[in-house]
Every structure is written in structure tokens, then in C-alpha cells.
Design an enzyme around this catalytic site. Structure first.
Site, PDB file in Angstrom:
ATOM      1  N   LYS A  22      -2.249  -1.704  10.651  1.00  0.00           N
ATOM      2  CA  LYS A  22      -2.292  -0.550  11.551  1.00  0.00           C
ATOM      3  C   LYS A  22      -2.514  -1.072  12.965  1.00  0.00           C
ATOM      4  O   LYS A  22      -3.572  -1.630  13.264  1.00  0.00           O
ATOM      5  CB  LYS A  22      -3.433   0.394  11.165  1.00  0.00           C
ATOM      6  CG  LYS A  22      -3.229   1.109   9.838  1.00  0.00           C
ATOM      7  CD  LYS A  22      -4.482   1.884   9.448  1.00  0.00           C
ATOM      8  CE  LYS A  22      -4.248   2.770   8.239  1.00  0.00           C
ATOM      9  NZ  LYS A  22      -5.510   3.370   7.755  1.00  0.00           N
TER      10      LYS A  22
ATOM     11  N   LYS B 271       4.078   2.580   4.823  1.00  0.00           N
ATOM     12  CA  LYS B 271       3.340   3.768   4.400  1.00  0.00           C
ATOM     13  C   LYS B 271       3.342   4.722   5.581  1.00  0.00           C
ATOM     14  O   LYS B 271       2.666   4.467   6.574  1.00  0.00           O
ATOM     15  CB  LYS B 271       1.917   3.328   4.037  1.00  0.00           C
ATOM     16  CG  LYS B 271       1.132   4.335   3.261  1.00  0.00           C
ATOM     17  CD  LYS B 271      -0.206   3.750   2.888  1.00  0.00           C
ATOM     18  CE  LYS B 271      -1.285   4.489   3.627  1.00  0.00           C
ATOM     19  NZ  LYS B 271      -2.616   4.276   3.107  1.00  0.00           N
TER      20      LYS B 271
ATOM     21  N   GLU C 181      -0.954  14.206   6.356  1.00  0.00           N
ATOM     22  CA  GLU C 181       0.168  13.280   6.235  1.00  0.00           C
ATOM     23  C   GLU C 181       1.363  13.893   5.515  1.00  0.00           C
ATOM     24  O   GLU C 181       2.271  13.188   5.089  1.00  0.00           O
ATOM     25  CB  GLU C 181      -0.301  11.991   5.564  1.00  0.00           C
ATOM     26  CG  GLU C 181      -1.360  11.306   6.431  1.00  0.00           C
ATOM     27  CD  GLU C 181      -1.839   9.978   5.898  1.00  0.00           C
ATOM     28  OE1 GLU C 181      -1.440   9.601   4.781  1.00  0.00           O
ATOM     29  OE2 GLU C 181      -2.615   9.312   6.604  1.00  0.00           O
TER      30      GLU C 181
END
EC number: 4.2.1.11
Length: 436
Positions: free
Chosen positions: A343, A394, A209
Site C-alpha cells: 500500500k 486487491k 470496498e
């Protein structure tokens, strides 16, 4: 009517070099939507199924030709001729056709790619940016906010090849007045963290990430390095920048003995001990958000953690809730956590994702919009965050184009709203549960 005339699926490559599904939805009038499904590394056991081929002779078994075939055949046949602006109907057709609870027939990766591509095509047909169309679908037309970024600048756990047990150490640039300023603060801290790690002789290689992935003596060491970087960048920790963590506790929970085994530190904790370990970190550092601070099945542990920390720390359920309204409803009723990570691919369609966000907000929970560790250049989550006024996003660190694509889309949206004379608020720390 925005009539669907063609649906195309293909196998593309994600940020980890694994295949994923991309879909195109074509409408009358030449409008086209294009979207790709992301993929997770640390996944909740109750997530919708990501269909992989299992053919070891291609991509080590990770090919997605079966899911692509579902897009090009069954799904295409079922939705061609339908009105793309009826998003709920399009999603329901695919869900019913799949016929399984976890979308294991076609794969959530197939259904999601088509669901998002359909929304993009429909938005184009109405002459709307995607975030504005999502707000319409959400029943909140014209209501937008720019999300506070949770930037994962030290990667551990399943996202990195190091000895750090906790998966993500994040900064939140809460002192910023705009999204663009928040990104600048984040970038400055990120570059200073590189200097801090180099000075200690540590690796500045990055994880999935985009955060650094050094070997550290303890999880607290990660927080100490970030504190030093924040101060070197000229900011005050706790005022300009706050901290957040994703423990991804299920990854180091031993189901056989019920212990949380942090091998990087050589420590084991009971469920309650682990909550108090986190509580001590929160006393030492301004940690305002903790994700998956217990194993996904340890609801008793989550209830205890919520009782101990829930009045002052945002407790985010990821593997715990998997963007699933049935599980979230049970969690709300039992007072488990106070926030949900959103998500798309955990549930597998835009309609179901919006339902989870609405349920969370109605119950006073916050909703944090999230990427996955396996991403593409698709930036739909940026539009989702703005269009639902979720308040938090995020989407990784300040490196890797797959992460930056989302931040750049947020910059474009913020600027477009300002130019239109309707700037979106940037709530900053107020967006975080327990910090308003």
C-alpha cells in the site's frame, strides 16, 4: 532534463466523504502529473502518518489543509527546478525535508501525492505509459504481467456496519486466461451473490470496498454464500474460482488478555487456536490466501501460523509489515508469513514502495498490490501492479466507481499491450504463493 516548474496541492474528497490530498506536478514542455493519496480504515500502528488537521469545525477534524500547505510551500520550494525523472532524488528530498521517521511533519498523504504526481509527469515527458515508466524505475523495463484480482465481495470488520468479524471475503477468478475474463467471472459471481443474499432475506447494501455487507450467523456462512454464488454463476469452486480472506486480526485482538475475540460469533481464541480455526476453514473451502491472520504485534503467533499453513496458503502481511522494508527484512529473517501487501500510503513514496516489492520478491515472498478503503478515481495502483509484474491486485468488488476505476485501467493496459503485439501474461493461480 524534465524540469519541475510548478507544484500544486489541493484538498479533494475521497470515497468515504473525507478530505484527501491531491497534487499536480508541472514540467517544462507542458507535461503534468496528477495524483491523490488514499486513506485506510483498519490501519497498522507502524504506518507512515496521514496528517489530519484536527479542526473539529471542518470535516469533523479530518481536513488536510496542513498537508496541502506543505505541498504548496515547503515541498514545492524544495523540488521546483529539479529533474522529475530522478524519482529517487525527488522522494529523498521530501523525506529529508520532513525529517521524521513516519513522515509526521508533512504527512505521508502530502509526500505520496507529490511522489506519484511526479512519476506521472516524468512518464508523460518520456512519452511512456505510467506502467512502462514504473518498470523502468524498477529496473525491469519491458517486463509486465496482468495481476490476478482478489475481489472483496463480502465486507465485514472495519469496512462494514455489520456483525461479521473477518474484514474481507474475496474471490480470485483463477480459471481465467486474461484479466478481462477474470473481471467477467468476478462480475458474474458478484451478481449471483446478490441473488443468493436476497433469497435469504439479507441486505445487499455494500461496504466501503463495494462488497455486500449482510449480517451473517458466522464467518463460515460468508464462505457458504460465496460458494453458492460461484456455483449459481456456473463455475467450479477450487477450479475456476478460489477464495481469500483478510482477517484484519488486529481489529478483534484483545491486547489485555491476548485473545482473538470474534464477537459476531461469540467466540474467543488463543493465538494458536485462531490459526487452527483458520486451518479448518481452509480444509472446508479452497482458501489459498489469508491476510493478517494474527495481530500485527503477535510475531510468535505469525511464526506458528506460517509453520502450520505456510506451505500451502499464501500468508499476507499487511498491518504486520506496513510496506516497510525495515519491518519486512525482520519478518523475512524470522520466517514470518510469505507475502506482503503493498500500500503506497503505508510508507509514503513510490521509491520506498518499489524497494519493498523488490525485497519481497528477492526473498521469495509474493507482493499483492492493494487499494485502501478510502479511495479516489486515481488508478495508479493498476499501473504499479503491471509495471512491477507483481501478479496480484486487491482493489475491491464489482461496484463503486472508486474500485472500478482500477479495473478499467487494467483493461486499458491489457488491451494496449495486446495491440502493441506484446501481450502481458496473466499468471492466474501461479501468482499465489504456495499454488504454483
Amino acid at each position: 532534463m524534465a524540469k519541475i516548474v510548478k507544484v500544486i496541492g489541493r484538498e479533494i474528497i475521497d470515497s468515504r466523504g473525507n478530505p484527501t490530498v491531491e497534487a499536480e506536478v508541472h514540467l517544462e514542455g507542458g507535461f503534468v502529473g496528477l495524483a491523490a493519496a488514499p486513506s485506510g480504515a483498519s490501519t497498522g500502528s507502524r504506518e507512515a502518518l496521514e496528517l489530519r488537521d484536527g479542526d473539529k469545525s471542518r470535516f469533523l477534524g479530518k481536513g488536510v489543509l496542513k498537508a496541502v500547505a506543505a505541498v504548496n510551500n515547503e515541498i514545492a520550494q524544495a523540488i521546483v527546478g529539479k529533474d522529475a525523472t530522478n524519482q529517487a532524488e525527488i522522494d529523498q528530498i521530501m523525506i529529508d525535508l520532513d525529517g521524521t521517521e513516519n513522515k509526521s511533519n508533512f504527512g505521508a498523504n502530502a509526500i505520496l501525492a507529490v511522489s506519484l504526481a511526479n512519476a506521472k509527469a516524468a512518464a508523460a515527458s518520456k512519452g511512456l505509459p505510467l506502467y512502462a515508466y514504473i518498470a523502468e524505475l524498477n529496473g525491469t523495463a519491458g517486463v509486465y504481467s496482468m495481476p490476478l484480482p482478489m475481489m472483496n465481495i463480502i465486507n465485514g470488520g472495519e469496512h462494514a456496519d455489520n456483525n461479521v468479524d473477518i474484514q474481507e471475503f474475496m474471490i480470485q477468478p483463477v480459471g481465467a486466461k486474461t484479466l478481462r475474463e477474470a473481471l467477467r467471472i468476478g462480475a458474474e459471481v458478484f451478481h449471483n451473490l446478490a441473488k443468493v443474499l436476497k433469497a435469504k432475506g439479507m441486505s445487499t447494501a455494500v461496504g466501503d470496498e463495494g462488497g455486500f455487507a449482510p449480517n451473517l450467523a458466522s464467518n463460515a456462512d460468508a464462505l457458504a454464500c460465496i460458494k453458492e454464488a460461484v456455483e449459481k454463476a456456473g463455475y467450479v469452486l477450487g477450479k475456476d474460482v478460489t477464495l481469500a480472506m483478510d482477517c484484519a486480526s488486529s481489529e478483534f485482538y484483545n491486547k489485555e488478555n491476548g485473545m482473538y475475540e470474534m464477537k459476531g460469533e461469540g467466540k474467543s481464541f488463543t493465538s494458536q487456536e485462531f490459526t487452527h480455526y483458520l486451518e479448518e476453514l481452509c480444509k472446508e473451502y479452497p482458501i489459498v490466501s489469508i491476510e493478517d491472520g494474527q495481530d500485527e504485534s503477535d510475531w510468535e503467533g505469525f511464526a506458528y501460523q506460517t509453520k502450520v499453513l505456510g506451505d500451502r496458503v499464501q500468508l499476507v502481511g499487511d498491518d504486520l509489515f506496513v510496506t516497510n522494508t525495515k519491518i519486512l527484512k525482520e519478518g523475512i529473517e524470522k520466517g514470518i508469513a510469505n507475502s506482503i501487501l503493498i500500500k503506497f500510503n503505508q510508507i509514503g513514496s513510490l521509491t520506498e514502495t518499489l524497494a519493498a516489492i523488490k525485497m519481497a520478491k528477492d526473498a521469495g515472498y509474493t507482493a499483492v498490490i492493494s487499494h485502501r478503503s478510502g479511495e479516489t478515481e486515481d488508478a495508479t495502483i493498476a499501473d504499479l501492479a503491471v509495471g512491477t509484474a507483481a501478479g496480484q491486485i486487491k482493489t475491491g468488488s464489482m461496484s463503486r466507481s472508486d474500485r472500478i476505476a482500477k479495473y478499467n485501467q487494467l483493461i486499458r493496459i491489457e488491451e494496449a499491450l495486446e495491440r502493441a503485439g506484446t501481450p502481458a501474461a496473466f499468471p492466474g493461480l501461479k501468482a499465489v504463493k504456495g499454488q504454483a
